[in-house]
Design a protein around this motif. Structure first.
Motif, PDB file in Angstrom:
ATOM      1  N   LEU A  27      82.334  57.091  77.510  1.00 22.47           N
ATOM      2  CA  LEU A  27      81.115  56.683  78.203  1.00 22.47           C
ATOM      3  C   LEU A  27      80.105  57.826  78.275  1.00 22.47           C
ATOM      4  O   LEU A  27      80.458  58.977  78.540  1.00 22.47           O
ATOM      5  CB  LEU A  27      81.450  56.195  79.619  1.00 22.47           C
ATOM      6  N   ASP A  28      78.857  57.457  78.040  1.00 26.07           N
ATOM      7  CA  ASP A  28      77.722  58.364  78.124  1.00 26.07           C
ATOM      8  C   ASP A  28      76.786  57.746  79.161  1.00 26.07           C
ATOM      9  O   ASP A  28      76.599  56.518  79.163  1.00 26.07           O
ATOM     10  CB  ASP A  28      77.058  58.421  76.745  1.00 26.07           C
ATOM     11  N   VAL A  29      76.204  58.524  80.063  1.00 28.01           N
ATOM     12  CA  VAL A  29      75.393  57.928  81.119  1.00 28.01           C
ATOM     13  C   VAL A  29      74.081  58.676  81.305  1.00 28.01           C
ATOM     14  O   VAL A  29      74.039  59.908  81.219  1.00 28.01           O
ATOM     15  CB  VAL A  29      76.179  57.864  82.454  1.00 28.01           C
ATOM     16  N   VAL A  30      73.009  57.917  81.518  1.00 22.03           N
ATOM     17  CA  VAL A  30      71.709  58.445  81.938  1.00 22.03           C
ATOM     18  C   VAL A  30      71.212  57.562  83.078  1.00 22.03           C
ATOM     19  O   VAL A  30      71.629  56.418  83.211  1.00 22.03           O
ATOM     20  CB  VAL A  30      70.682  58.486  80.788  1.00 22.03           C
ATOM     21  N   ARG A  31      70.271  58.096  83.898  1.00 20.66           N
ATOM     22  CA  ARG A  31      69.944  57.418  85.147  1.00 20.66           C
ATOM     23  C   ARG A  31      68.508  56.903  85.224  1.00 20.66           C
ATOM     24  O   ARG A  31      68.065  56.497  86.297  1.00 20.66           O
ATOM     25  CB  ARG A  31      70.232  58.358  86.326  1.00 20.66           C
ATOM     26  N   ASN A  32      67.754  56.940  84.122  1.00 21.20           N
ATOM     27  CA  ASN A  32      66.422  56.345  84.141  1.00 21.20           C
ATOM     28  C   ASN A  32      66.074  55.832  82.754  1.00 21.20           C
ATOM     29  O   ASN A  32      66.735  56.172  81.763  1.00 21.20           O
ATOM     30  CB  ASN A  32      65.361  57.332  84.652  1.00 21.20           C
ATOM     31  N   GLY A  33      65.022  55.028  82.689  1.00 16.69           N
ATOM     32  CA  GLY A  33      64.690  54.351  81.442  1.00 16.69           C
ATOM     33  C   GLY A  33      64.259  55.279  80.325  1.00 16.69           C
ATOM     34  O   GLY A  33      64.648  55.104  79.168  1.00 16.69           O
ATOM     35  N   ASN A  34      63.436  56.275  80.633  1.00 13.04           N
ATOM     36  CA  ASN A  34      62.977  57.196  79.599  1.00 13.04           C
ATOM     37  C   ASN A  34      64.150  57.956  78.982  1.00 13.04           C
ATOM     38  O   ASN A  34      64.221  58.136  77.763  1.00 13.04           O
ATOM     39  CB  ASN A  34      61.959  58.180  80.186  1.00 13.04           C
TER      40      ASN A  34
END
Length: 227
Positions: A27-34
């Motif tokens: 799993l790879d995670v980012v917290r905003n759309g950009n």
């Protein structure tokens, strides 16, 4: 399976990691759309879990940008708290492949992700892949560059299929190994050897290389003018 999570809720992120990682997901995670757009277009993922309500660029805009501007074909599973027909139709119109309404069942999310990836891979198997001068016909097994038939090894064919499916996005070494050998990759030198053999057929007879290596990270295909 390598999945990108674009989600800003830390509790949901923790639940996804707690359930999916023991099942073998990477799993790879980012917290905003950009950040979601940047990460999705910078590395290969088998699927994307995309929240609809994100800070900055929302999930609809993220999905639209990935599909229309970057032509990214990675399956997208959209998550939302909005249970209306309009919201679902909007998600599908901008390119989402499936839709889950919060609160959702984690076993169902797992099943839907696997179904999306199977469907995506089957579509590629039944189609002709093309990128730049390359053309791969999965039905006949023929691969050509600039009209010239390439004589690939079985492993080289698998590697090139994965790279063409991801092109021009970078695939990490681990992602390539999963595509070729599943969960039982050989020793660390095996992929390097197969890449060298593939490069001799794919690039050596031609005026510019298409198979690029990012040292210590992975591989990608490049179109004319990028090298």
């Amino acid at each position: 399976m390598h999945v990108l999570i674009v989600e800003d809720n830390p509790d949901i992120i923790a639940n996804l990691f707690g359930y999916l990682e023991p099942l073998g997901y990477t799993l790879d995670v980012v917290r905003n759309g950009n950040a979601g757009v940047a990460r999705a277009t910078a590395a290969f993922h088998d699927a994307i879990i995309l929240d609809l309500s994100l800070p900055g660029m929302d999930g609809v805009e993220v999905c639209r940008t990935l599909r229309q501007e970057y032509r990214l074909a990675t399956p997208i599973l959209m998550l939302t708290a909005r249970d209306t027909e309009h919201d679902k139709l909007t998600g599908f119109e901008v390119g989402a492949d499936d839709y889950l309404v919060k609160p959702y069942s984690l076993p169902e999310l797992d099943a839907r992700l696997k179904a999306l990836v199977r469907r995506s891979r089957n579509e590629h198997v039944q189609s002709v892949l093309s990128f730049g001068e390359l053309r791969l016909d999965a039905g006949t097994g023929r691969v050509t560059r600039a009209g010239q038939l390439l004589d690939l090894t079985p492993t080289g064919y698998k590697i090139l299929t994965a790279l063409m499916r991801a092109a021009p996005t970078l695939m990490t070494r681990e992602a390539v190994e999963r595509e070729v050998w599943g969960d039982s990759p050989p020793d660390s030198d095996a992929l390097r050897t197969h890449i060298h053999t593939l490069r001799q057929v794919l690039d050596k007879p031609f005026p510019y290389p298409m198979l690029l290596t990012l040292p210590g990270t992975g591989y990608r295909l490049a179109a004319p003018g990028e090298t």
